[in-house]
Design an enzyme around this catalytic site. Structure first.
Site, short mmCIF file in Angstrom:
data_model
loop_
_atom_site.label_atom_id
_atom_site.label_comp_id
_atom_site.label_asym_id
_atom_site.label_seq_id
_atom_site.Cartn_x
_atom_site.Cartn_y
_atom_site.Cartn_z
N ASP A 24 0.84 -1.21 0.00
CA ASP A 24 0.00 0.00 0.00
C ASP A 24 0.87 1.24 0.00
O ASP A 24 0.62 2.19 0.73
CB ASP A 24 -0.96 -0.01 1.19
CG ASP A 24 -2.10 1.00 1.00
OD1 ASP A 24 -2.39 1.36 -0.16
OD2 ASP A 24 -2.68 1.42 2.00
N LYS A 57 1.87 4.53 -1.35
CA LYS A 57 1.30 5.63 -2.14
C LYS A 57 1.71 6.91 -1.42
O LYS A 57 2.11 6.85 -0.25
CB LYS A 57 -0.23 5.49 -2.24
CG LYS A 57 -0.87 5.31 -0.90
CD LYS A 57 -2.35 5.09 -0.98
CE LYS A 57 -2.85 4.71 0.40
NZ LYS A 57 -4.26 4.52 0.51
N ASN A 72 1.02 7.59 2.21
CA ASN A 72 1.67 6.75 3.23
C ASN A 72 3.16 7.02 3.35
O ASN A 72 3.88 6.25 3.98
CB ASN A 72 1.46 5.26 2.92
CG ASN A 72 0.04 4.84 3.20
OD1 ASN A 72 -0.68 5.54 3.92
ND2 ASN A 72 -0.37 3.72 2.66
N ASP A 96 2.42 3.46 7.87
CA ASP A 96 1.15 2.79 7.67
C ASP A 96 1.29 1.39 7.09
O ASP A 96 1.25 1.20 5.87
CB ASP A 96 0.25 3.64 6.76
CG ASP A 96 -1.21 3.35 7.03
OD1 ASP A 96 -1.51 2.27 7.58
OD2 ASP A 96 -2.05 4.20 6.70
N THR A 145 -4.48 0.30 -3.39
CA THR A 145 -5.22 1.44 -3.91
C THR A 145 -5.16 1.42 -5.43
O THR A 145 -4.12 1.20 -6.01
CB THR A 145 -4.59 2.74 -3.36
OG1 THR A 145 -4.51 2.61 -1.96
CG2 THR A 145 -5.42 3.93 -3.71
P1 AMP Z 1 -3.06 8.28 9.66
O1 AMP Z 1 -4.13 7.96 10.64
O2 AMP Z 1 -1.84 7.44 9.86
O3 AMP Z 1 -3.53 8.33 8.25
O4 AMP Z 1 -2.56 9.76 10.04
C1 AMP Z 1 -3.33 10.90 9.83
C2 AMP Z 1 -2.43 12.08 9.49
O5 AMP Z 1 -1.59 12.41 10.59
C3 AMP Z 1 -1.46 11.79 8.37
O6 AMP Z 1 -2.05 12.06 7.15
C4 AMP Z 1 -0.27 12.69 8.67
O7 AMP Z 1 -0.48 13.97 8.13
C5 AMP Z 1 -0.30 12.78 10.17
N1 AMP Z 1 0.68 11.83 10.74
C6 AMP Z 1 0.49 10.51 10.95
N2 AMP Z 1 1.56 9.94 11.50
C7 AMP Z 1 2.49 10.93 11.64
C8 AMP Z 1 3.83 10.97 12.14
N3 AMP Z 1 4.41 9.88 12.61
N4 AMP Z 1 4.47 12.15 12.12
C9 AMP Z 1 3.85 13.26 11.63
N5 AMP Z 1 2.61 13.27 11.13
C10 AMP Z 1 1.92 12.13 11.14
#
Ligand code: AMP
Length: 276
Positions: A137, A139, A142, A155, A172
């Site tokens: 996945d 993309k 991620n 992810d 995707t």
């Molecule tokens: P996710 O639930 O993993 O899709 O995370 C939601 C959003 O949080 C992502 O689209 C990133 O913009 C931000 N995010 C997630 N993990 C991190 C990380 N380890 N460091 C910084 N931003 C993060």
């Protein structure tokens, strides 16, 4: 400074800062561990959501895989803990956020940036494949960037740890390899295909088989209907690499080792992975 790996963590260990984003299953906050002052990203997932979508086992698998990986281009998962309602993942903080945002802001990337990201991704995938992990996945959403612009694969929701050919439909649309579109058995070479797709998208700003409808994208993938627009101007070395990855017969796709040795990578990529 490192986050102690085998500590029994709880929310009291962290000072919670600004929200970083919202995903399908929860929210992510920047957080600082009180004792070490180490800054992390804390991902909060509601147990109710996990139950609703029946993904408890998937999350456990994702966490086990990610925790076992330790590579500069794979987002670290330091640990996790839970309370009555929520699961908390202690993640490496990627200061510069999603690569996707950089791509949408700039429209497309320079060859130097694109090659540096492709090399970082290739190194990360070689490491994952050695550990029998297929990501499946990959993309731009991620892919995160740290404070130095270094790419981090995040992810692992869809990744599998496997030694066998798999044949479950996932991933995707625009990034799907033909063997996945056709629901055939697939293996590590799906990630090599995705590198070709990403390389194209980094340089042109759109994935190569984009179409009005899902059905049309499927058709274009199966036919390998690959076209290189004249604008923006992209080098023939880059087009050569893309053409050698977007190959229908998965066994004929350029290997990860050969990607790292490709003239376009040698000429353009920063081997430190730093992009700024
Ligand atoms: P996710 O639930 O993993 O899709 O995370 C939601 C959003 O949080 C992502 O689209 C990133 O913009 C931000 N995010 C997630 N993990 C991190 C990380 N380890 N460091 C910084 N931003 C993060």
């Amino acid at each position: 400074m490192e986050v102690e790996r085998n500590h029994q963590w709880s929310l009291n260990d962290f000072e919670i800062g600004k929200p970083l984003g919202r995903g399908k299953f929860g929210r992510v906050y920047v957080a600082r561990e009180h004792k070490s002052k180490f800054v992390v990203a804390l991902k909060v997932i509601f147990k109710q959501q996990l139950e609703k979508y029946r993904i408890q086992n998937q999350l456990r698998r994702e966490m086990e895989i990610q925790k076992s990986l330790n590579h500069p281009n794979v987002l670290r998962l330091y640990g996790w803990f839970h309370d009555a309602d929520r699961v908390f993942l202690i993640l490496e903080y990627a200061h510069n956020g999603e690569l996707y945002k950089e791509l949408s802001k700039r429209g497309h990337l320079t060859e130097k940036h694109a090659a540096t990201y492709i090399l970082s991704l290739t190194k990360a995938l070689a490491y994952c494949h050695e550990k029998h992990v297929i990501h499946r996945d990959i993309k731009p959403e991620n892919l995160l960037l740290d404070h130095e612009g270094r790419l981090k694969i995040a992810d692992f929701g869809w990744s599998v740890q496997s030694r066998n050919k798999r044949n479950t439909m996932c991933g995707t649309l625009d990034y799907l390899a033909p063997e996945m579109v056709e629901n055939k058995a697939h293996d590590y070479a799906v990630d090599n295909w995705t590198l070709g797709i990403l390389c194209y998208e980094f340089l042109y700003g759109v994935p190569p088989f984009e179409a009005e409808s899902q059905a049309d994208t499927f058709k274009r993938i199966i036919k390998i209907d690959l076209r290189f627009p004249s604008n923006p101007l992209v080098s023939s070395d880059a087009k050569n690499l893309i053409s050698r990855l977007l190959v229908k017969d998965s066994s004929q796709r350029l290997s990860l080792q050969k990607i790292m040795e490709h003239p376009w990578i040698i000429k353009n990529a920063n081997p430190t992975g730093i992009c700024n």
